[in-house]
Design a protein around this motif. Sequence first.
Motif: not given
Length: 365
Positions: A100, A102, A107
């Motif tokens: 993941p 940001k 996300i």
Amino acid sequence: MMVSPDILIESAPDAIVIVNGEGLILQVNGETVKMFGYQREEILHQPVERLLPERFRSKHIGHRDTYRQLPQIRHMGAGPNLYGLRKDGSEFPVEIRLSPVKVQEKIVVISVIRDITERRIVEDALHLQKKLLEEKVREMDDFIHVVSHDLKEPLRGIDAYAGFLLEDYAERLDDEGKRYLNTLRGSALQLNHLIRDLLTLASISRKASTYTHVQLEKVLADVQRNLEFSIQQKKAEIRVQSTLPVVYCDPTQIREVFNNLLSNAIKFNHAAPPIVEITAREEHDFHHVSVRDNGIGIEPRYQKQIFGLFERLHRQEEFEGTGAGLAICRKIIERIGGKIWVESEPEQGSTFFITLPKIDGSPQN
Ligand code: ADP
């Protein structure tokens, strides 16, 4: 020289698919296009599930939601259920890594997908070979078991009749006749031991092992009791030098291993007194146990050979035996996933080493 991240992603040898929180594909690299057979525009802004076989889609949406709440780098591995779906409807096995990131407070998930078709073919072939080999070993052990059993009965007859002759016809036999009969009985006994060892060897893979936590201290105590006669006869000293571990294995089989190692350490030994030292230590995922003696030693060129079946370095008159003990030890130890070897110099004694894996659930002491 700095290579731009875009070029790195675009030319990576794995498919890279960037997906937003809603599961829509935001970006794909060149390898994705090649791997899945879509034009880039055909899959951009499409649900990522388009790249999965239909039967996995609803489950994947669920996984994706969970992942969104608990994002962390995750390796999906290469379980038998991970497949990609090409535009033409064909499937191929994949390994997927998710991470993941940001981006502007949102996300996104980067999926790195590797086509493991070739690896899977090799793995499947190896798996099949292993199964066939195991089957062959079992068949051979079944055969050895049956033949050995069938040999026992006539052998008992030979020994018994040689015994009757020696007892009931003693007056009619001259010394030479008696000597022949005693040699015959000696050979029958040796054959009996060979059959016993063959049966032991065959039983290792035939019987389902009953694995349990076994205290090696207790095994050693049992073995010493079993070898009491030769220990006393040769005034041998058995020294357990450290705390011995608890190992996860078949208790009968591990007793067989230490019985062989200790009896050899006493047998192949002219020192006064014969000294046998047992030591244990831990290294990574294994217990290392050594059995060291101050006996006759083994020349380096024979140190591998002696683990083969019926390999002996001495004549029967020098040291009794069948040459099966170490082959039995090796088969038992290798079945548990351990190793056995020896370090030795002639006249300098020998140290036999075994490694035993610390298996899940095995107390680590
Ligand atoms: P056996 O003891 O019946 O001869 P093994 O398979 O146990 O058979 O051992 C094979 C051979 O390895 C022995 O015949 C001997 O030559 C050698 N050997 C085994 N253990 C020792 C030892 N502790 N010291 C010296 N030689 C050994």
